[in-house]
Each structure stands twice: as C-alpha cells, then as structure tokens.
Design a protein around this motif. Structure first.
Motif, PDB file in Angstrom:
ATOM      1  N   SER A 378      44.275 101.883  26.174  1.00  0.00           N
ATOM      2  CA  SER A 378      43.870 102.519  27.513  1.00  0.00           C
ATOM      3  C   SER A 378      44.349 103.789  27.941  1.00  0.00           C
ATOM      4  O   SER A 378      45.476 104.248  27.223  1.00  0.00           O
ATOM      5  N   GLY A 379      43.478 104.528  28.415  1.00  0.00           N
ATOM      6  CA  GLY A 379      43.906 105.910  28.630  1.00  0.00           C
ATOM      7  C   GLY A 379      43.480 106.946  27.539  1.00  0.00           C
ATOM      8  O   GLY A 379      43.588 107.960  27.701  1.00  0.00           O
ATOM      9  N   LYS A 382      37.933 106.810  26.809  1.00  0.00           N
ATOM     10  CA  LYS A 382      36.737 106.008  26.506  1.00  0.00           C
ATOM     11  C   LYS A 382      35.728 106.289  27.924  1.00  0.00           C
ATOM     12  O   LYS A 382      34.613 106.544  27.968  1.00  0.00           O
ATOM     13  N   SER A 383      36.423 105.909  29.185  1.00  0.00           N
ATOM     14  CA  SER A 383      35.419 106.266  30.308  1.00  0.00           C
ATOM     15  C   SER A 383      34.959 107.624  30.441  1.00  0.00           C
ATOM     16  O   SER A 383      33.966 107.962  30.718  1.00  0.00           O
ATOM     17  N   THR A 384      36.126 108.425  30.163  1.00  0.00           N
ATOM     18  CA  THR A 384      35.799 109.896  30.010  1.00  0.00           C
ATOM     19  C   THR A 384      34.619 110.248  29.174  1.00  0.00           C
ATOM     20  O   THR A 384      33.740 111.133  29.645  1.00  0.00           O
ATOM     21  N   GLN A 424      33.191 100.637  34.896  1.00  0.00           N
ATOM     22  CA  GLN A 424      34.434  99.791  34.837  1.00  0.00           C
ATOM     23  C   GLN A 424      34.494  99.348  36.424  1.00  0.00           C
ATOM     24  O   GLN A 424      34.932  98.176  36.694  1.00  0.00           O
TER      25      GLN A 424
HETATM   26  N1  LIG Z   1      39.927 111.681  37.844  1.00  0.00           N
HETATM   27  C1  LIG Z   1      41.232 111.818  36.739  1.00  0.00           C
HETATM   28  N2  LIG Z   1      41.960 112.837  37.036  1.00  0.00           N
HETATM   29  C2  LIG Z   1      42.904 113.214  36.178  1.00  0.00           C
HETATM   30  N3  LIG Z   1      43.236 112.589  35.148  1.00  0.00           N
HETATM   31  C3  LIG Z   1      42.251 111.468  34.737  1.00  0.00           C
HETATM   32  C4  LIG Z   1      41.242 111.258  35.677  1.00  0.00           C
HETATM   33  N4  LIG Z   1      40.502 110.040  35.042  1.00  0.00           N
HETATM   34  C5  LIG Z   1      40.919 109.879  33.892  1.00  0.00           C
HETATM   35  N5  LIG Z   1      42.175 110.674  33.681  1.00  0.00           N
HETATM   36  C6  LIG Z   1      43.119 110.730  32.460  1.00  0.00           C
HETATM   37  O1  LIG Z   1      42.260 110.995  31.357  1.00  0.00           O
HETATM   38  C7  LIG Z   1      42.867 110.060  30.339  1.00  0.00           C
HETATM   39  C8  LIG Z   1      41.711 109.166  29.728  1.00  0.00           C
HETATM   40  O2  LIG Z   1      41.130 108.418  31.021  1.00  0.00           O
HETATM   41  P1  LIG Z   1      39.997 107.201  30.713  1.00  0.00           P
HETATM   42  O3  LIG Z   1      39.627 106.911  31.924  1.00  0.00           O
HETATM   43  O4  LIG Z   1      38.953 107.804  30.228  1.00  0.00           O
HETATM   44  O5  LIG Z   1      40.559 106.414  29.720  1.00  0.00           O
HETATM   45  P2  LIG Z   1      39.759 104.944  28.973  1.00  0.00           P
HETATM   46  O6  LIG Z   1      39.973 105.142  27.573  1.00  0.00           O
HETATM   47  O7  LIG Z   1      38.773 104.674  29.885  1.00  0.00           O
HETATM   48  O8  LIG Z   1      41.190 103.962  29.667  1.00  0.00           O
HETATM   49  P3  LIG Z   1      40.844 102.388  30.266  1.00  0.00           P
HETATM   50  O9  LIG Z   1      40.717 101.375  28.844  1.00  0.00           O
HETATM   51  O10 LIG Z   1      42.163 101.840  30.750  1.00  0.00           O
HETATM   52  O11 LIG Z   1      39.630 102.252  30.945  1.00  0.00           O
HETATM   53  C9  LIG Z   1      43.920 109.273  31.001  1.00  0.00           C
HETATM   54  O12 LIG Z   1      45.050 109.671  30.481  1.00  0.00           O
HETATM   55  C10 LIG Z   1      43.714 109.440  32.515  1.00  0.00           C
HETATM   56  O13 LIG Z   1      44.939 109.641  32.760  1.00  0.00           O
END
Ligand SMILES: Nc1ncnc2c1ncn2[C@@H]1O[C@H](COP(=O)(O)OP(=O)(O)OP(=O)(O)O)[C@@H](O)[C@H]1O
Ligand SMILES: [Mg+2]
Length: 554
Positions: A378-379, A382-384, A424
């Motif tokens: 998590s974090g 992936k979503s990014t 998500q």
């Molecule tokens: N809108 C935002 N503004 C600032 N930081 C962000 C934002 N969205 C995500 N982040 C940061 O970017 C990093 C990656 O976030 P992301 O949402 O891509 O993670 P993820 O792999 O999808 O996690 P999860 O499995 O929990 O969904 C994280 O450290 C998060 O804190």
C-alpha cells in the motif's frame, strides 16, 4: 486588480456588448429626464404664482398644460427606468453566465492537486459568491457612473443658474457623505478579504465534515464538530455585525448631511422668498435637487466597496481560471484514432510533491491485448501509475506513450473515451441505477445496460431493489453497499467498448462467490484489450500475462 478587471470585461462582458451599450444609453436618458424634473416643477409653480390673479379659464389651461408636460416627462422616465432595470438584469445574468460557464469548463481540467488544495466546498464558494458579486459590480459601474455624473452635472448647472450662492452652499455639502464613506473603505475592504478567505475555508471544512459524517459519528466527534461549527459561525457573525455598525454610521452621516442641506435651503431660500428675491418655484426646484443629488452621490461612493468586493471575488475566480492544468494537450494535439492499446511508460518519474517521488524511472512496455497486474505494498504507487496513464497526472520526467503517441499529443477526452475504468473508490451519482451504468454512454439501450449489469454480476441484486433499474442510488451511491457499488462501476466499464481496461482493486469489496463470477466476466472483457489491473488477491493476479511489482521508494 485593474488588469483583472480588464480581462473580466473582455471575457465576460464582450459577448453582450450591444445590449450593454443600449442599456447605458437608456440609463443616460433616464438620468437626463430626472435632472430636468425640478426645473419643470419650478416653471410650473412659478407660472401658478404668476397666474394667481389672471382670468380663470386661461389659468386653468396653463395649469393643465403644465401638468400634462410634467406627467409625460415623469411617465417616460418611469417607463424608461423599468426598461433599464430589466435590461440591466439581462446584462448582469449574461455576465454571470459567461463567468460561471468558463469556470465550470475549467474545473473539469483543473489539476487534482490544485483541486484538493482549494477544496471542493471552497471552490464552490469561490464561484457561487464571486459570480454574482462581480457581475453586480460590472453592471453598477457600467450603468451607474455615467448617468450619475450626468445627473449631477445637470443639477449643478441648474442650481447655479437658479441661485449661485445657495448652489455653492449645497454643493459644498454634497461630498461630505462621500468623504465619510471613503474613510471607512479601507476597513471594509480588509473585512471583505477576511470574509472571502473565511467562507472559502469554512465551506471546504463543512463539505468535508458532511461527506465524512459516517466517520464523524463512528468516532463520536459530533459534539466536537458541532462546537467547531458554532465557534466559526459566531466569529463570522461578529465580524458581519461589526461591519454593519460601521456601515450604519456612514449612512447616518449621509442622512444628517442631507438634512443640513434641506434646512439650509429652507431657511436661506425661505427668507429670500419672503423678501421677494427668490420665487417659490426656485425653492421647490432646490429641494428637488437636494433629494436627487445626495442619493446618487451616495450610490457613487457605494460603488467603491462594491468594486473592492468584486476585485476580491475576481482574484478568487481568476485563481481558478489561471490555475495550471496538470497535463494540458500539447499544441496541435489531435483526436485519438481507434487505439490498439500499446502502452509504454518511458523512464517515467512522478511525485505529488517536489521532494518525494511516488514513481521513479518506471520503464515498461505493454503490448496490445496483454494483461498486466500491478502489485506492491500500500502506498507504493499502483494507483498513481494508473492515473498517469489516464493523464490525470503528468510525469515530471519521461513520457507515457499510447500506440506510439505521446499521451499529450492526443486530445485527452478522445483517449479517455477508449478507457474502461473501475477505480478504487467508486463514485456513483445521485440518479437511477440504469443512469449510473450508462454514465459513459447515455445512448446505450436498456438491453445493453442489462447485459452489462449481468456480466458484472449486478443484475440479480438490481432486480431485487424496489424499483429495479430505476431505483435511485442516493447521494454518492450511499443507498447501495460497497460491493454493490463496485459491481455498478464494473458494469459501467463493460458498457463502453474500451481499448484499455484500467481496474484498480475492482473486485476488492466483493464476497468470494460474486468475485468468482465477476472475474469470469472480466476475463471475457479482457480478451483483445490491454488491461492494467491492481489487485492484492493472488487469484486475480494469477492469469495475468505479466506481473509488475512496485516497491516502496524510501
Ligand atoms: N493526491 C495526492 N497527494 C499527495 N500525495 C499522494 C496523493 N495520492 C497519493 N499520494 C502518495 O503517493 C504515494 C502512492 O500512492 P498510491 O495511491 O499510488 O498508492 P497505491 O499503491 O495505490 O496504494 P494502495 O494499495 O493503498 O491503494 C503514497 O505515498 C501516497 O501517500
Ligand atoms: Mg491505490
């Protein structure tokens, strides 16, 4: 501020230029008619006094003639004023329309970071309060200043002709209310700025609490939030009250000045009338001008705070209009052709903040039709990655390519229309189930909607709802469970015929049985389409062609 005002006029008022000029002409005519009324009245009264001894019939004819003239001028002015009011509103609403539609257009391309910075409630306040304020200021300036100056000019000329010394005395009093108002102006504009900032923050916070009411209750924070609410309200209301007191004082000062002017004219003019040095008509005309001249000058001065407020509002509006688009189209961007779905991340780096990278030098090519699973803690971003592909964010370094085109060389909507996306966090709109499923393709037939719902494993529960496909889902879809919402979102993606499927933990909220079912449909949907899929569960990832592991960047 001045260049903002110029931009505002060019952007929002120009489309309505013809009507604006017409209204101004009307307002000028009305001002001239008002300014001539005291003089007409004077001529009439003086004629009456002179005719007091004349033969009855001639005097009666004179009276009737005078009345007729007076009534027609007054009547024309009233009709004209009514027309000017109507027309002013049309211009004002036209201005507001331009402004709101431009801001609305901008909101859809605003970078999500800016959006979360200003806050949704704050954005709404910025628009809802600013638009009418600015439009009002524009029409006030456009349709008041010149007519008021015309009126005051004619009145000054008229009074001077009637009796210069009294005219000078009256005219000396006229600026006093203006001076009082100017002295409070700085206080007022500081107040306005504070208010704007306060309400923007307030609505941001309030919207958030309202949306998160479930969380507020879960942690028994109702009382605390309520206290925060009342405390903020009290603070704002106290500020309003202080402002009203200041305003009332300047209104009082204006009234007293006008009273002084009347008393002066009555005493001085009256004694001249008694001595036969001034006609009664002249006295009447003076009183008419006093009634007419203080109010417009006051209005002119009131323009100052209106304009100040509008300039604060314009700041807010242009802050939105000038905010950066996160990833604007490159110059010469073209609509995307039908995509085959080759996705390439070319040494892509991206950080939400300058000091921290969420994605660091991602370099990967996905062939058309491939299914790629993204896994990682998590974090880890992936979503990014998915947001970068959707062009919601733009890489700080590197490029994202689609079928060999830089993403930004293609018109953004034409690309997104070829994406089937299940996010998500599912967002449903307060409309029927059917409308939510058909959101991306409102022209879809009912049969297509039902087929999509069936493929998403949603048909059975939808049929069990009280209104079937016509059941409302409530605000944000809150009348449905998390898993039901998710299946609606999946049905949505089924309904578009996407070249690229983007699934961010699309089945995370489903029970094992429905997940199996949806997985099977998704497998069908994935055929021949490039798919990026984020999932934590092994069985979702198992039949991917490739697995991309993202690591947490320290
Ligand atoms: N809108 C935002 N503004 C600032 N930081 C962000 C934002 N969205 C995500 N982040 C940061 O970017 C990093 C990656 O976030 P992301 O949402 O891509 O993670 P993820 O792999 O999808 O996690 P999860 O499995 O929990 O969904 C994280 O450290 C998060 O804190
Ligand atoms: Mg995520």
């Amino acid at each position: 501020p001045l260049h903002l005002a110029r931009r505002a006029v060019l952007l929002f008022a120009r489309p309505n230029a013809g009507r604006t000029l017409g209204t101004l002409a009307g307002a000028l005519a009305v001002a001239m008619a008002s300014a001539s009324e005291p003089l007409l009245l004077k001529a009439f009264v003086d004629r009456l006094t002179a005719a007091a001894g004349a033969p009855h019939s001639a005097a009666a004819a004179g009276v009737m003639g005078g009345v007729a003239l007076f009534v027609s001028v007054l009547g024309a002015r009233l009709v004209g004023a009514a027309w000017v009011t109507t027309s002013t509103w049309r211009v004002k609403l036209g201005f507001e329309y331009q402004m709101r539609s431009r801001v609305a257009a901008k909101l859809s391309v605003l970078s999500p970071l800016t959006q979360s910075e200003i806050g949704t409630g704050g954005l709404r306040y910025a628009i809802d309060a600013s638009a009418p304020q600015t439009a009002g200021a524009f029409t006030d300036v456009a349709f008041r200043v010149a007519p008021i100056l015309t009126y005051v000019g004619i009145a000054t000329w008229g009074m001077t002709r009637l009796h210069a010394p009294i005219a000078v005395a009256v005219l000396c009093l006229v600026p006093i209310p203006a001076l009082v108002a100017v002295s409070t102006a700085r206080h007022q504009s500081r107040r306005d700025r504070m208010h704007q900032a306060f309400w923007t923050r307030f609505w941001s916070w309030y919207g958030e609490v309202m949306q998160g009411m479930g969380t507020v209750r879960a942690f028994a924070r109702e009382r605390a939030e309520e206290r925060a609410f009342t405390r903020r309200m009290r603070w704002a209301f106290a500020a309003i009250q202080r402002g009203v007191a200041v305003d009332a004082r300047s209104t009082l000062a204006a009234g007293l000045t006008e009273l002084t002017a009347r008393a002066l004219v009555l005493a001085w003019g009256g004694s001249l009338v008694v001595r036969g040095e001034l006609t009664v008509g002249t006295l009447v005309a003076f009183l008419g001008y006093i009634g007419g001249v203080f109010t417009p000058v006051q209005q002119l001065v009131d323009l100052y705070p209106t304009v100040r407020k509008a300039s604060v509002a314009l700041d807010a509006v242009f802050a939105v209009l000038d905010a950066d688009e996160e990833a604007p189209d490159l110059p010469g961007a073209v609509p995307a052709p039908r995509l085959s779905g080759r996705v390439r991340f070319e040494r892509v780096s991206f950080g939400y903040r300058a000091d921290r990278r969420a994605i660091d030098a991602l370099d990967v090519t996905i062939e058309p039709g491939q299914t790629v699973a993204l896994v990682g803690p998590s974090g880890s971003g992936k979503s990014t990655v998915l947001r970068l592909l959707q062009r919601i964010h733009h890489p700080t370094h590197g490029r994202v390519l689609l079928d060999g085109h830089d993403l930004r060389a293609l018109e953004v909507a034409s690309v997104r229309r070829q994406f089937g996306v299940v996010l998500q966090e599912v967002v449903l709109f307060n409309a029927s189930v059917a409308a939510n499923i058909a959101y991306a393709r409102p022209s879809a037939t009912r049969a297509e909607v039902v087929a999509a719902a069936a493929a998403a494993g949603a048909h059975d529960f939808i049929m069990a709802l009280p209104g079937g496909y016509e059941t409302g889902v409530g605000e944000g879809g809150r009348a449905l469970s998390g898993g039901q919402r998710q299946r609606i979102a999946i049905a949505r993606a089924f309904l578009v015929d996407p070249a690229v499927l983007i699934l961010d933990e699309a089945t995370a909220a489903l029970d094992p049985v429905s997940e199996q079912l949806v997985q099977r449909s998704l497998r069908t949907l994935r055929e021949g389409r490039t798919t990026l899929i984020v999932a934590h569960r092994l069985n979702t990832v198992r039949d991917a062609d490739r697995i991309l592991v993202l690591l947490d960047v320290p």
